[in-house]
Design a protein around this motif. Structure first.
Motif, mmCIF file in Angstrom:
data_model
loop_
_atom_site.group_PDB
_atom_site.id
_atom_site.type_symbol
_atom_site.label_atom_id
_atom_site.label_comp_id
_atom_site.label_asym_id
_atom_site.label_seq_id
_atom_site.Cartn_x
_atom_site.Cartn_y
_atom_site.Cartn_z
ATOM 1 N N ARG A 1 0.803 -1.240 0.174
ATOM 2 C CA ARG A 1 0.075 0.128 -0.045
ATOM 3 C C ARG A 1 0.830 1.113 -0.066
ATOM 4 N N ARG A 2 2.391 1.029 -0.109
ATOM 5 C CA ARG A 2 3.013 2.198 -0.011
ATOM 6 C C ARG A 2 3.055 3.138 1.234
ATOM 7 N N ARG A 3 2.744 2.516 2.226
ATOM 8 C CA ARG A 3 2.839 3.156 3.520
ATOM 9 C C ARG A 3 3.961 3.002 4.384
ATOM 10 N N VAL A 4 4.643 2.237 4.035
ATOM 11 C CA VAL A 4 5.743 1.866 4.975
ATOM 12 C C VAL A 4 7.117 1.387 4.162
ATOM 13 N N LEU A 5 8.146 2.062 4.361
ATOM 14 C CA LEU A 5 9.477 1.592 3.812
ATOM 15 C C LEU A 5 10.413 1.062 4.886
#
Length: 110
Positions: free
Chosen positions: A78-82
């Motif tokens: 979901r591209r919320r955490v790297l």
């Protein structure tokens, strides 16, 4: 015309920030190689992301990876955490990424 100049300025600031971080990181990695006992703690951290665009997340992940001593490992679907591995892990590692690269990338692409 004004937004174009503002965005160009944001890209210049991001480039300067990357150059500065690159120099400091190279110094730290060289010192770690010459004196391995200097590495106190390395590890993986989860960096919560406020970036919305795929390009912004990809740019951030690449800037982190191109900086010696850090590597982007994974971006959640979901591209919320790297997830980032840092050679020198400190209490403020996540905050440094967010206040530095992420904030400047956001100014450039969003």
């Amino acid at each position: 015309m004004r937004p174009l100049l503002g965005r160009a300025r944001a890209w210049c600031v991001l480039a300067a920030l990357f150059a500065r971080e690159l120099l400091f990181s190279v110094r730290d990695v060289v010192q770690a190689v010459l004196r391995p006992q200097r590495v106190q703690r390395s590890g993986i951290v989860a960096v919560p992301l406020s970036l919305q665009s795929e390009f912004g997340v990809a740019l951030l992940a690449n800037l982190v990876t191109l900086t010696p001593g850090t590597t982007s490992l994974h971006v959640c679907p979901r591209r919320r955490v790297l997830y980032v591995h840092a050679l020198h892990l400190g209490e403020d590692t996540v905050a440094q990424i967010q206040r530095g690269f992420e904030r400047r990338v956001k100014e450039c692409v969003e």
